[in-house]
Design an enzyme around this catalytic site. Structure first.
Site, PDB file in Angstrom:
ATOM      1  N   THR A  24     -11.685 -56.063 -57.033  1.00 15.61           N
ATOM      2  CA  THR A  24     -12.764 -56.598 -57.871  1.00 15.61           C
ATOM      3  C   THR A  24     -12.470 -56.504 -59.367  1.00 15.61           C
ATOM      4  O   THR A  24     -12.580 -57.494 -60.094  1.00 15.61           O
ATOM      5  CB  THR A  24     -14.084 -55.873 -57.554  1.00 15.61           C
ATOM      6  OG1 THR A  24     -14.467 -56.193 -56.212  1.00 15.61           O
ATOM      7  CG2 THR A  24     -15.196 -56.290 -58.504  1.00 15.61           C
ATOM      8  N   LYS A  29     -22.637 -54.835 -60.108  1.00 15.56           N
ATOM      9  CA  LYS A  29     -21.563 -53.865 -60.355  1.00 15.56           C
ATOM     10  C   LYS A  29     -21.292 -53.754 -61.853  1.00 15.56           C
ATOM     11  O   LYS A  29     -21.255 -54.773 -62.558  1.00 15.56           O
ATOM     12  CB  LYS A  29     -20.275 -54.297 -59.656  1.00 15.56           C
ATOM     13  CG  LYS A  29     -20.360 -54.331 -58.140  1.00 15.56           C
ATOM     14  CD  LYS A  29     -19.024 -54.758 -57.547  1.00 15.56           C
ATOM     15  CE  LYS A  29     -19.047 -54.781 -56.032  1.00 15.56           C
ATOM     16  NZ  LYS A  29     -17.749 -55.195 -55.444  1.00 15.56           N
ATOM     17  N   HIS A  55     -11.593 -62.253 -55.614  1.00 18.07           N
ATOM     18  CA  HIS A  55     -10.610 -62.096 -54.533  1.00 18.07           C
ATOM     19  C   HIS A  55     -11.260 -62.685 -53.302  1.00 18.07           C
ATOM     20  O   HIS A  55     -12.457 -63.009 -53.307  1.00 18.07           O
ATOM     21  CB  HIS A  55     -10.253 -60.618 -54.286  1.00 18.07           C
ATOM     22  CG  HIS A  55     -11.456 -59.727 -54.081  1.00 18.07           C
ATOM     23  ND1 HIS A  55     -12.175 -59.700 -52.905  1.00 18.07           N
ATOM     24  CD2 HIS A  55     -12.068 -58.842 -54.906  1.00 18.07           C
ATOM     25  CE1 HIS A  55     -13.184 -58.842 -53.008  1.00 18.07           C
ATOM     26  NE2 HIS A  55     -13.149 -58.315 -54.235  1.00 18.07           N
ATOM     27  N   HIS A  95      -9.662 -56.125 -48.575  1.00 15.59           N
ATOM     28  CA  HIS A  95      -8.775 -57.025 -49.304  1.00 15.59           C
ATOM     29  C   HIS A  95      -7.828 -56.169 -50.138  1.00 15.59           C
ATOM     30  O   HIS A  95      -7.921 -54.945 -50.129  1.00 15.59           O
ATOM     31  CB  HIS A  95      -9.600 -57.953 -50.199  1.00 15.59           C
ATOM     32  CG  HIS A  95     -10.670 -57.225 -50.955  1.00 15.59           C
ATOM     33  ND1 HIS A  95     -10.462 -56.593 -52.162  1.00 15.59           N
ATOM     34  CD2 HIS A  95     -11.979 -56.975 -50.645  1.00 15.59           C
ATOM     35  CE1 HIS A  95     -11.577 -56.014 -52.567  1.00 15.59           C
ATOM     36  NE2 HIS A  95     -12.518 -56.221 -51.663  1.00 15.59           N
TER      37      HIS A  95
END
Length: 537
Positions: free
Chosen positions: A72, A155, A345, A477
């Site tokens: 991220t 976030k 991503h 990921h």
């Protein structure tokens, strides 16, 4: 009269030239979004959300991240800085820094304090670890700091890194249910944010619970509810609809909203309040609103890429984006804003799902990998030479190796040989190989683009395709494989031509393209490669 006419024509033409910028740029990042979701769910989307952008804007079907690790924080930094972690320095969400021998979180800053109703740790954040400028920084400088920049996300890293170093504000979500910031941006929250927080809008979403947005038959592109590949949200007995969010909230805190579609909703609510109260797009100086929708990532990690919950999250996000577009039309003007949409991503398929469908892969928890490496060290040398293993990076303690009277190169080679015996490992690269990458090894080039020699490990591991360093349910990921790098890339609005491309493009081309489109300087670490199709009117 001729001179007077010429003067007025000159003034008119000069005025037109001076307006060759949109009033507002809107950057949307959808955390963990695969391009494939736009195909798989397209029959269930409305005409006014994702489809509106795709049908009336420009679609890059084959856009990728060009580095590893695909996480991220590096994703957001790379989108907005127009370069890779090897340059901008954000090499993970958190990482072990070999120069300081300490763990570092991407936006940690102990010199600032929390603004708003959040914990001390939640708000001690800033972009100080980001080593290059962003397109938002260049907009601020290009407008002599008259154009406003605001970043927002659930976030902290999704708000702070896109907003850059010179932002007016960045806001992120606290487990208290409030949006907070830090003293890096100001002395107190804007009154309109405080008013928004005081309304406790998160409770409205929590109290309504989470049920399917559309009839169950709509979700035939996903696995059945309660599949073996799904994790459980906040300790529920089974991962099935409906979800009693009030019960989860009572046992936890307002942070539960993050792992529901409604985290995206409350962020969009804040975005519209920002446009209104900060008068974004209301004058001749271009403003920039950076929005990062995070709930897709939380749901994906816990429940996986083929869960009904994930599909429901995207169907609801489609409507949220439709509402946001309609709001922009009314308040900024249809032809006055430039919008792009991408992801930080993508994500892998659940390894057990693949294995049960006869692909020979598996999930391996990174703690087990670390444990095995440490055991090799003590069994071989009678000493633990492993300082850290994380983000596919192995850090060795050179001082300890030297104290034992051992040659470092020999020890490093033995670790590399051991790692190559592990089922999931495809290849192991050392620092010298990475720094001298010449482009002939595709995956080594990806690793080199994500590698910072002042921070990263002595060895970097490339796992085999399909293997995942994660638990048995949900997804993750981080690799350089297409399932992690292939992200949507859509442009829409001000002077964006209608069209599509299937040629391979890179996410790091977004920022320099916008710089050229609106006539400002490239971010200072940018590779300056542009998407020429977007520069056509």
């Amino acid at each position: 009269m001729k001179k007077l006419l010429f003067f007025f024509v000159f003034i008119f033409v000069f005025h037109l030239q001076a307006q060759e910028r949109p009033k507002l740029v809107v950057g949307i990042v959808v955390d963990q979004m695969r391009m494939e979701y736009l195909y798989r769910f397209q029959n269930d989307f409305t005409e006014n959300g994702f489809k509106r952008i795709m049908n009336k804007g420009y679609v890059y079907h084959n856009a990728h991240f060009n580095y590893m690790p695909t996480y991220t924080a590096p994703g957001h930094a790379s989108i907005y800085a127009g370069t890779t972690p090897s340059v901008h320095g954000i090499v993970g969400n958190e990482w072990f820094n070999r120069s300081t021998s300490k763990e570092r979180y991407c936006t940690d800053d102990e010199t600032v304090q929390t603004l708003g109703d959040g914990t001390k740790a939640e708000g001690a954040m800033s972009p100080k670890n980001l080593l290059s400028t962003t397109i938002t920084d260049e907009l601020r400088m290009g407008t002599n700091f008259k154009g406003k920049v605001i970043g927002m996300s659930l976030k902290d890293r999704g708000a702070i890194l896109p907003a850059g170093h010179f932002a007016n504000w960045a806001f992120w979500y606290s487990k208290t249910g409030a949006f907070i910031s830090s003293t890096f941006y100001g002395e107190k929250l804007p009154d309109w944010v405080t008013d928004f927080n005081n309304q406790k809008n998160y409770l409205n979403y929590i109290n309504q619970g989470w049920n399917l947005y559309k009839p169950a038959a709509t979700y035939n592109e996903s696995d059945p509810d309660d599949s073996p590949y799904e994790g459980k949200l906040y300790g529920v007995d089974k991962p099935v609809f409906p979800y009693d969010l009030k019960k989860m909230y009572d046992k936890n805190d307002a942070g539960v909203l993050r792992a529901t579609p409604f985290g995206n909703n409350i962020l969009a609510d804040l975005a519209m309040k920002a446009i209104e109260n900060e008068s974004l797009g209301k004058d001749e100086d271009t403003d920039f609103l950076a929005i990062s929708f995070s709930s897709t990532d939380y749901v994906g990690h816990i429940l996986g890429a083929r869960s009904m919950e994930l599909q429901d999250t995207y169907l609801r996000l489609d409507q949220t984006i439709a509402d946001l577009l309609a709001y922009l039309d009314r308040n900024v003007g249809k032809d006055n804003y430039l919008l792009f949409l991408t992801a930080d991503h993508a994500c892998a398929e659940n390894a057990n799902f693949l294995k049960n469908n006869k692909l020979n892969v598996k999930n391996i928890e990174y703690k087990e990998i670390s444990k095995a490496i440490k055991k090799f060290s003590t069994d071989t040398y009678g000493e633990d030479f492993v300082t850290n293993y994380s983000n596919f990076n192995l850090y060795l303690n050179k001082a300890k190796i030297k104290e034992k009277g051992l040659e470092y190169a020999t020890v490093e080679h033995s670790f590399s040989d051991f790692l190559m015996t592990q089922e999931q490992v495809k290849k192991v690269y050392n620092e010298e190989e990475i720094l001298h990458s010449n482009g002939s090894d595709y995956y080594l080039s990806m690793i080199a683009n994500g590698y910072d020699a002042t921070q990263d490990g002595n060895l970097v591991i490339l796992d085999k395709p399909g293997y995942i360093e994660y638990g048995p349910t949900g997804t993750s990921h981080g690799t350089p494989y297409a399932y992690d790098t292939h992200a949507p890339l859509l442009f829409y609005g001000w002077e964006i031509p209608k069209g599509e491309s299937h040629s391979k493009k890179y996410i790091t081309q977004i920022a320099p393209t916008i710089a050229q489109k609106i006539g400002i300087t490239f971010p200072n670490g940018s590779q300056c490669e542009v998407l020429e199709e977007i520069l056509n009117k």
